[in-house]
Design an enzyme around this catalytic site. Structure first.
Site, PDB file in Angstrom:
ATOM      1  CB  ALA A  94      -9.281   7.287  -8.053  1.00 23.14           C
ATOM      2  CG  HIS A 102      -2.127  -0.892   0.962  1.00 25.51           C
ATOM      3  ND1 HIS A 102      -3.340  -0.425   0.564  1.00 25.51           N
ATOM      4  CD2 HIS A 102      -2.245  -2.227   1.016  1.00 25.51           C
ATOM      5  CE1 HIS A 102      -4.162  -1.430   0.389  1.00 25.51           C
ATOM      6  NE2 HIS A 102      -3.511  -2.538   0.651  1.00 25.51           N
ATOM      7  CB  SER A 118      -3.789   3.834  -4.538  1.00 26.55           C
ATOM      8  OG  SER A 118      -3.882   2.572  -3.940  1.00 26.55           O
TER       9      SER A 118
END
Length: 175
Positions: free
Chosen positions: A88, A69, A86
């Site tokens: 957006a 992430h 991610s």
């Protein structure tokens, strides 16, 4: 929606991963393993299969997923691994439009968090805003590493649920 789930249930493993592999950031293995749990009765059953596979994964796999992430509120264009989903999602919470002061605060909290836990701070930004995210970062710095890993995985599952709904909605609109 049941029509879409019917179509999902006919997908080959390869096509299933093509469509759902991005639900868990840079971790198509979750969708690959979940496919074996089909046929699915509904979206919740699909999500339950994915959560089950994540729960059953080796600790190393979970850690790799967490570390896949992106750090929140990096200056756009800085992270070449940032997926469009991610980007957006972060934009939806205003993280692409930070004031210099907000950016400095995010930077400091990200650094403190990474120093303490060795992972990026993860929160379902589509269910929050800048202030909520900052408060979450501050609060979760009080967690133990074990509790924080569990919090990160819970947030990842929330992100995956929203991404699944997006994919199914797009499929519903297809002829």
């Amino acid at each position: 929606m049941s029509d879409v789930i019917g179509r999902v249930n006919t997908l080959s493993p390869v096509r299933f991963v093509e469509l759902f592999g991005a639900l868990y950031e840079h971790s198509p293995w979750v969708a690959h393993r979940a496919h074996a749990h089909g046929p699915f009765t509904d979206a919740q059953a699909m999500l339950a299969a994915m959560r089950h596979e994540l729960d059953q994964a080796h600790d190393t796999e979970k850690l790799v997923l967490i570390r896949a992430h992106p750090e929140l509120a990096q200056r756009m264009g800085v992270d070449p691994t940032l997926t469009s989903a991610s980007a957006a999602e972060q934009a939806s919470a205003g993280l692409d439009r930070l004031t210099p002061e907000e950016f400095t605060r995010f930077r400091a909290l990200n650094e403190a968090y990474a120093a303490k836990f060795g992972i990026p701070f993860i929160i379902c930004v589509r269910r929050s805003d800048k202030e909520g995210i900052l408060n979450g970062m501050q609060t979760r710095l009080e967690n133990t590493p074990e509790a924080e890993q569990q919090a990160a995985l819970a947030e990842i599952n929330k992100i995956a649920a929203l991404r699944l709904a997006d994919v199914l909605e797009r499929m519903e609109q297809e002829p």
